[in-house]
Design a protein around this motif. Structure first.
Motif, PDB file in Angstrom:
ATOM      1  N   SER A 131     -16.715  49.473  35.569  1.00 47.92           N
ATOM      2  CA  SER A 131     -18.178  49.481  35.730  1.00 47.92           C
ATOM      3  C   SER A 131     -18.856  48.419  34.871  1.00 47.92           C
ATOM      4  CB  SER A 131     -18.730  50.869  35.390  1.00 47.92           C
ATOM      5  OG  SER A 131     -18.383  51.232  34.052  1.00 47.92           O
ATOM      6  N   SER A 132     -18.212  48.023  33.777  1.00 48.58           N
ATOM      7  CA  SER A 132     -18.814  46.993  32.919  1.00 48.58           C
ATOM      8  C   SER A 132     -18.711  45.605  33.532  1.00 48.58           C
ATOM      9  CB  SER A 132     -18.147  47.006  31.546  1.00 48.58           C
ATOM     10  OG  SER A 132     -16.761  46.737  31.664  1.00 48.58           O
ATOM     11  N   TRP A 133     -17.902  45.468  34.586  1.00 51.37           N
ATOM     12  CA  TRP A 133     -17.753  44.171  35.250  1.00 51.37           C
ATOM     13  C   TRP A 133     -18.954  43.991  36.203  1.00 51.37           C
ATOM     14  CZ3 TRP A 133     -12.292  42.126  36.623  1.00 51.37           C
ATOM     15  CH2 TRP A 133     -11.400  42.404  35.578  1.00 51.37           C
ATOM     16  N   ASN A 134     -19.957  43.254  35.811  1.00 55.28           N
ATOM     17  CA  ASN A 134     -21.106  43.030  36.689  1.00 55.28           C
ATOM     18  C   ASN A 134     -21.713  41.682  36.366  1.00 55.28           C
ATOM     19  OD1 ASN A 134     -23.517  43.466  34.705  1.00 55.28           O
ATOM     20  ND2 ASN A 134     -22.155  45.241  34.362  1.00 55.28           N
ATOM     21  N   LEU A 142     -15.335  38.867  39.504  1.00 53.16           N
ATOM     22  CA  LEU A 142     -16.075  39.720  40.432  1.00 53.16           C
ATOM     23  C   LEU A 142     -15.412  39.750  41.806  1.00 53.16           C
ATOM     24  CD1 LEU A 142     -19.794  38.907  39.537  1.00 53.16           C
ATOM     25  CD2 LEU A 142     -18.477  40.959  38.990  1.00 53.16           C
ATOM     26  N   VAL A 143     -14.874  38.596  42.223  1.00 52.99           N
ATOM     27  CA  VAL A 143     -14.143  38.584  43.492  1.00 52.99           C
ATOM     28  C   VAL A 143     -12.883  39.440  43.384  1.00 52.99           C
ATOM     29  CG1 VAL A 143     -12.865  37.122  45.100  1.00 52.99           C
ATOM     30  CG2 VAL A 143     -15.073  36.363  44.213  1.00 52.99           C
ATOM     31  N   PHE A 144     -12.193  39.366  42.234  1.00 51.37           N
ATOM     32  CA  PHE A 144     -11.038  40.242  42.010  1.00 51.37           C
ATOM     33  C   PHE A 144     -11.450  41.710  42.088  1.00 51.37           C
ATOM     34  CE2 PHE A 144      -8.802  42.847  38.845  1.00 51.37           C
ATOM     35  CZ  PHE A 144      -7.516  42.816  39.368  1.00 51.37           C
ATOM     36  N   LYS A 145     -12.581  42.045  41.427  1.00 49.27           N
ATOM     37  CA  LYS A 145     -13.053  43.431  41.435  1.00 49.27           C
ATOM     38  C   LYS A 145     -13.396  43.886  42.847  1.00 49.27           C
ATOM     39  CE  LYS A 145     -16.770  46.443  39.795  1.00 49.27           C
ATOM     40  NZ  LYS A 145     -18.058  46.527  39.056  1.00 49.27           N
ATOM     41  N   ALA A 146     -13.941  42.966  43.676  1.00 52.20           N
ATOM     42  CA  ALA A 146     -14.328  43.331  45.038  1.00 52.20           C
ATOM     43  C   ALA A 146     -13.135  43.788  45.868  1.00 52.20           C
ATOM     44  CB  ALA A 146     -15.025  42.153  45.716  1.00 52.20           C
ATOM     45  N   GLY A 147     -11.936  43.346  45.523  1.00 54.49           N
ATOM     46  CA  GLY A 147     -10.737  43.761  46.261  1.00 54.49           C
ATOM     47  C   GLY A 147     -10.027  44.936  45.653  1.00 54.49           C
ATOM     48  N   ILE A 167     -24.732  40.972  35.838  1.00 52.45           N
ATOM     49  CA  ILE A 167     -25.889  41.000  34.942  1.00 52.45           C
ATOM     50  C   ILE A 167     -25.472  40.474  33.573  1.00 52.45           C
ATOM     51  CG2 ILE A 167     -27.561  42.501  33.813  1.00 52.45           C
ATOM     52  CD1 ILE A 167     -27.428  44.317  36.240  1.00 52.45           C
ATOM     53  N   ASP A 168     -24.285  40.936  33.145  1.00 47.59           N
ATOM     54  CA  ASP A 168     -23.721  40.433  31.893  1.00 47.59           C
ATOM     55  C   ASP A 168     -22.855  39.225  32.222  1.00 47.59           C
ATOM     56  OD1 ASP A 168     -22.617  39.956  29.463  1.00 47.59           O
ATOM     57  OD2 ASP A 168     -21.643  41.916  29.242  1.00 47.59           O
ATOM     58  N   MET A 169     -23.347  38.034  31.953  1.00 48.51           N
ATOM     59  CA  MET A 169     -22.628  36.819  32.325  1.00 48.51           C
ATOM     60  C   MET A 169     -21.521  36.465  31.344  1.00 48.51           C
ATOM     61  SD  MET A 169     -23.917  35.917  35.156  1.00 48.51           S
ATOM     62  CE  MET A 169     -23.345  34.236  35.341  1.00 48.51           C
ATOM     63  N   ASP A 170     -21.285  37.335  30.356  1.00 50.49           N
ATOM     64  CA  ASP A 170     -20.218  37.095  29.384  1.00 50.49           C
ATOM     65  C   ASP A 170     -19.103  38.114  29.619  1.00 50.49           C
ATOM     66  OD1 ASP A 170     -18.592  36.477  27.314  1.00 50.49           O
ATOM     67  OD2 ASP A 170     -19.962  37.112  25.719  1.00 50.49           O
ATOM     68  N   PRO A 171     -18.029  37.738  30.315  1.00 54.52           N
ATOM     69  CA  PRO A 171     -16.966  38.707  30.634  1.00 54.52           C
ATOM     70  C   PRO A 171     -16.161  39.140  29.419  1.00 54.52           C
ATOM     71  CG  PRO A 171     -16.268  36.518  31.255  1.00 54.52           C
ATOM     72  CD  PRO A 171     -17.700  36.384  30.791  1.00 54.52           C
ATOM     73  N   CYS A 172     -16.359  38.499  28.290  1.00 54.37           N
ATOM     74  CA  CYS A 172     -15.549  38.830  27.114  1.00 54.37           C
ATOM     75  C   CYS A 172     -15.801  40.249  26.617  1.00 54.37           C
ATOM     76  CB  CYS A 172     -15.822  37.827  25.990  1.00 54.37           C
ATOM     77  SG  CYS A 172     -15.434  36.112  26.452  1.00 54.37           S
ATOM     78  N   HIS A 173     -16.914  40.865  27.077  1.00 51.78           N
ATOM     79  CA  HIS A 173     -17.219  42.244  26.681  1.00 51.78           C
ATOM     80  C   HIS A 173     -16.761  43.248  27.747  1.00 51.78           C
ATOM     81  CE1 HIS A 173     -19.523  40.568  23.397  1.00 51.78           C
ATOM     82  NE2 HIS A 173     -20.302  39.880  24.247  1.00 51.78           N
ATOM     83  N   TRP A 174     -16.175  42.793  28.819  1.00 50.90           N
ATOM     84  CA  TRP A 174     -15.790  43.684  29.906  1.00 50.90           C
ATOM     85  C   TRP A 174     -14.498  44.426  29.559  1.00 50.90           C
ATOM     86  CZ3 TRP A 174     -16.498  40.142  34.843  1.00 50.90           C
ATOM     87  CH2 TRP A 174     -17.853  39.799  34.965  1.00 50.90           C
ATOM     88  N   THR A 175     -14.324  45.564  30.195  1.00 51.44           N
ATOM     89  CA  THR A 175     -13.115  46.378  29.977  1.00 51.44           C
ATOM     90  C   THR A 175     -11.860  45.581  30.346  1.00 51.44           C
ATOM     91  OG1 THR A 175     -14.318  48.410  30.469  1.00 51.44           O
ATOM     92  CG2 THR A 175     -11.901  48.486  30.653  1.00 51.44           C
TER      93      THR A 175
END
Length: 1013
Positions: free
Chosen positions: A92-95, A78-83, A97-105
């Motif tokens: 958009s899937s990086w949030n 999330l810090v990476f995404k903030a920059g 709410i979903d604490m499992d990043p394995c499903h993120w793009t």
């Protein structure tokens, strides 16, 4: 609670940024810094988020004893995404709410541990910076962010990933130096930093003893300098090295040739020197070696023959000498063999026949000689052969024309003789053939029409003497046909109108006769049509007005008659037209290009009239004919027909008497007028003050000359010129001297200030016709960074050129002749001058048709206007001289020493636009260093480009910067130094074009303008 507070704080900061507000931390930032403030607040918010999440996780861990470590990875991502700026919302899937990043793009996790192992975000238009927070991903193995727009430095802490195997950040805009810490990443397999803006040197630590896992390294297309580290020899398992398109210098380290696992080496487009090391024999697995476009010298190593698996050997654009070693015959797997633009010699070696898989054979621009061997015909896979610009002689072997895979053939610029061999049916794959500038004779090769896919045919400057077959027009893909400067005859094939894809048609300097086929109007893609210097006749077809893409039309030196079609004036892309030396008549069209053309484009057509030739198109009324036998005739009307001489009365005797009396009165008026004009001319001539030069023309001589002004605001019939003529001959008004003449400041009667160059090379200047043709062409050249030519004055004794006046002198004076109390030019001004000069030269090279060479690029020919914008003067004046090479090396051009490209002194090399690029490179170094191009010491002569290049090789390039520049940005100055050195390469083909130079400077300009210094 901590998480909610952090989110709220982040939301407040984001909202404040979007509203343009200013909050905590903004004090002292000054006006106009709301964006800075927002970035600061957002960074603070993100930091608090990280801090609060970390503390919350730690507290939870202390309470439960089994903290979910996955939360650290969520925070890091999330810090990476903030920059990151994500215009397409692909993240958009990086949030949280979903604490499992394995499903993120773009995220891949380990099936065993659930930890993040791969981040792959390729070509998603992402920008921003790469946050160091990614170091929290302790099991990361692959980080691929290629083909995005990330900026800023590459954080060396990313090397702390103990499991990192692939790091690919290619095709971004990352800058700064390459972190040496990546040499300690013991598991790193592939490192791709190519196509970025990295600067500095290749750190030796990058190839330390820990690099045993390294297989692929690419740092191509950056701005790296300095030597290739010798430590590269420690990476025994490396398979691919790509250091191309940088400014690496020095010798190729011997250690490279001990890397037995190497498959691919690309060190092309650098500044490497020395010989190719002879240890190449160790590289028995090598499949590709690319060393082109460097400054390598010596011979081609015989040891290369030991690389039996080699498929691509590319050594072009260096300074290699000698013959090709016989050992290269062992390279039976070669697909590409390119040694173009070197100094190799000898004949085509017989071992070439062993290369049965070869597809590209390029020996162009060397000193090879002898006949082209017939065994070329046994290279059945050959698709491209280029033997141009050598010393080959004799006939072309028929066997070459039987190669069924051949697509590109260039044998131009040799001394080949005999007839052009027949093209057999197997040439269906042939796309381009260039046999120009040889000694071929005989007929136009009719068999060429069997090459149904042929696009480019260039047979120019030979001795072909037949007609061109009609079948030429039925080649569906034909785009270029150049048969200029032969002895071809007969009519122009009307079937060329069927060649609907043709774009360039050059038939000039032949013996073609008859009319222009009207069918040519069907070739609507034509951009260049040159039919000059033939025996063509008849009218100019109206159908040429349909050639909407036409840019250049030359019909000069023929026997065309009739009028110039009005439709040609409607061709909006037409920039050059020449119909001179024909038998045309009637008014010259005034639309389009015709309103801009000079007299030379229409000269030697006795019947033409119009403003372009300063001849009024007077319309005379038809004679009054009254038929006395017509009872219905009305006095003062025209008779419908001539019936017979006896039955017609032209005018009565009284009418004739009246006309005669009127003519006598008119003649008297004309004589009185002429006498008055003569008296006024004598009175005006008395105001001239002739200088003490005994060769100066008298005022009477000036009055008898030809004055032509190109600009509408300057009327050659006005008294402006005569009223200012005394200033031209007054030494007090002299403002400069150069190799071509003396420049005077003159003020016209209506107040306009001009600069007048009195040419000092009268004995060398061409004839009046040639002089006017060149000057009219230069008068058409318009660009904000060129000094405009307003007009000229000609007599046999005196030639004057009238230019725009540029008030702030020239760059040489500003750099080298400023008074002590005058402030030096700032870096920002120097850069702006460099860019303006580059734009002006680029226009001459790429914006003019035909392209123009300046021939004399130097700082004294770069003038500065009121805003210190560069204005280039004296461009292409060498075209006025009948023998350019003799003049260039004469004492007239000694002021250009230091700027002159090496090819000026070598008659075997062509003078091209790259000579201007060399002079511009010296000018760049002059701007950076404040030193003259050549400085004479007591016992030494210092050549500027050699001096700077030596400092660069020593790693001390910035020590040459002008000491008057108290401060300068290194990240701007250093690329300029490197650009100057590349432009002054000894090999012309290694120099960039001026268009490429402008592109490089445009990349640097935002930095200069943002700093405002």
């Amino acid at each position: 609670m901590a998480l909610r507070m952090a989110r709220r704080r982040e939301g407040e900061m984001t909202q404040m940024c979007s509203a343009g507000g200013r909050g905590v931390g903004c004090r002292g930032l000054g006006q106009g810094s709301s964006m800075c403030c927002c970035c600061w607040n957002l960074a603070v918010g993100v930091f608090l988020l990280l801090l609060l999440l970390a503390s919350g996780a730690a507290g939870s861990g202390m309470r439960s004893g089994n903290a979910p470590r996955i939360s650290d990875e969520v925070m890091a991502l999330l810090v990476f995404k903030a920059g990151v700026i994500d215009p397409n919302s692909v993240l958009s899937s990086w949030n949280d709410i979903d604490m499992d990043p394995c499903h993120w793009t773009g995220i891949t996790c380990s099936s065993a541990t659930g930890r993040v192992t791969d981040i792959t975000l390729v070509g998603l238009s992402l920008s921003g910076t790469i946050a160091r927070a990614l170091v929290k991903l302790e099991e990361l193995q692959t980080l691929t962010l290629a083909n995005n727009n990330f900026t800023g430095p590459l954080n060396g802490e990313l090397a702390e990933f103990s499991d990192l195997k692939v790091l690919n950040v290619s095709h971004n805009a990352l800058s700064g130096s390459i972190p040496a810490s990546f040499g300690s990443a013991g598991n790193l397999y592939a490192l791709d930093l190519s196509n970025n803006a990295f600067t500095g040197t290749l750190p030796p630590e990058l190839f330390s003893y820990n690099c045993q896992s390294l297989r692929i390294v690419s740092v191509s297309v950056n701005s790296l300098e300095g030597p290739i580290p010798a430590s590269i020899g420690s990476c025994f398992e490396v398979q691919s090295l790509n250091f191309s398109y940088n400014s690496l210098s020095g010798k190729i380290p011997d250690g490279i040739w001990a890397l037995e696992s190497l498959l691919d080496i690309d060190l092309s487009f650098n500044l490497l020197t020395g010989q190719i090391p002879v240890g190449v024999g160790f590289l028995k697995n090598l499949t590709s070696l690319r060393l082109q476009s460097n400054n390598l010298s010596g011979g081609v190593p015989a040891e290369l023959g030991n690389c039996g698996l080699l498929e691509h050997l590319v050594l072009n654009n260096n300074s290699l000498i000698g013959e090709l070693p016989i050992q290269l015959g062992n390279l039976k797997s070669l697909v590409t063999f390119n040694v173009r633009d070197n100094f190799l010699s000898g004949s085509v070696p017989s071992w070439v026949v062993n290369m049965t898989f070869i597809r590209e054979l390029n020996l162009a621009s060397n000193g090879f000689s002898g006949q082209i061997p017939s065994f070329i015909g046994f290279l059945y896979q050959l698709s491209s052969i280029d033997l141009s610009a050598n010393n080959f002689s004799g006939p072309v072997p028929h066997e070459m024309m039987t190669l069924q895979n051949l697509q590109y053939v260039s044998l131009s610029d040799n001394s080949l003789t005999g007839v052009i061999p027949p093209f057999l049916s197997g040439c269906g794959s042939l796309l381009s053939i260039d046999l120009s500038r040889n000694l071929f004779d005989g007929s136009f090769p009719a068999q060429i029409m069997s090459c149904s896919n042929l696009q480019h045919i260039n047979l120019a400057e030979n001795m072909l003497s037949s007609s061109v077959p009609e079948e030429i027009g039925f080649m569906p893909g034909l785009q270029l046909l150049d048969v200029s400067s032969n002895q071809l005859l007969g009519p122009i094939p009307s079937t060329l109108g069927n060649a609907t894809q043709i774009r360039v048609l050059r038939l000039q300097r032949n013996n073609f006769s008859g009319p222009i086929p009207a069918e040519l109007g069907n070739s609507t893609l034509l951009i260049e049509l040159n039919l000059s210097e033939n025996n063509l006749s008849g009218p100019i077809p109206l159908e040429l007005g349909k050639l909407a893409d036409l840019e250049m039309l030359d019909l000069s030196h023929n026997s065309f008659s009739g009028v110039i079609p009005e439709g040609l004036g409607l061709l909006t892309k037409l920039v050059v037209i020449d119909v001179s030396h024909n038998q045309l008549q009637g008014p010259i069209p005034t639309d389009g290009i015709f309103s801009q053309m000079n007299t030379t484009a229409f000269e030697q057509n006795a019947g033409l009239c119009g403003t372009a030739v300063n001849i009024s198109c007077t319309t005379f009324p038809n004679p009054l004919i009254i038929d006395p036998n017509d009872p219905n005739a009305i006095p003062g009307t025209l008779s419908p027909l001539f019936r017979s001489k006896r039955s017609q009365t032209i005018l009565s005797v009284s009418a004739i008497t009246a006309i005669s009396a009127a003519a006598a009165i008119a003649l008297g008026v004309i004589m009185v007028t002429l006498l008055n004009m003569y008296a006024q001319t004598r009175r005006r001539s008395n105001i001239f003050t002739i200088d003490s030069d005994p060769q100066s023309p008298s005022a009477a001589e000036m009055a008898m000359g030809k004055l032509v002004m190109f600009t509408r605001r300057s009327d050659p019939k006005s008294d402006d010129w005569m009223a200012s003529a005394h200033a031209i001959l007054n030494k007090d008004c002299e403002i400069g001297r150069g190799g071509f003449g003396t420049v005077f400041k003159a003020i016209l009667a209506h107040g306009e200030t001009v600069a007048v160059k009195k040419l000092m090379v009268q004995s060398l200047v061409k004839s009046q016709g040639e002089f006017e043709k060149v000057v009219h062409m230069l008068g058409n050249v318009k660009h904000p960074n060129l000094v405009g030519l307003q007009g000229y004055y000609w007599t046999d004794q005196l030639q004057l050129l009238v230019y725009d006046y540029v008030p702030n002198g020239n760059l040489y004076s500003q750099l080298h002749e400023r008074r002590e109390d005058e402030p030096p030019l700032s870096w920002r001004l120097r850069f702006r001058i460099a860019l303006g000069t580059a734009l002006g030269l680029a226009h001459l090279h790429h914006g003019c048709v035909p392209s123009l060479i300046h021939y004399d690029v130097k700082s004294s020919n770069v003038l500065l206007d009121d805003e210190y914008e560069a204005r280039i003067s004296d461009y292409s004046l060498a075209k006025l001289l009948p023998k350019l090479d003799t003049y260039v090396m004469s004492s007239k051009m000694q002021s250009a020493l230091g700027y002159m490209a090496p090819e000026f002194a070598c008659q075997s090399l062509k003078i091209t636009e790259k000579c201007d690029v060399y002079g511009f490179g010296v000018l760049l170094l002059e701007l950076v260093t404040g030193r003259r191009p050549v400085e004479y010491m007591e016992d030494d002569v210092v050549i500027l480009c050699d001096f700077v290049r030596a400092l660069l090789d020593e790693g001390r390039a910035l020590s040459c910067v002008d000491s008057k520049l108290l401060s300068f940005p290194e990240d701007e100055v250093l690329p300029i130094i490197k650009l100057g050195l590349i432009c002054t390469s000894q090999v012309p083909s290694n120099r960039p074009s001026m268009a490429e130079v402008v592109q490089i400077l445009e990349l640097i300009r935002p930095l200069v303008e943002s700093r405002g210094s």
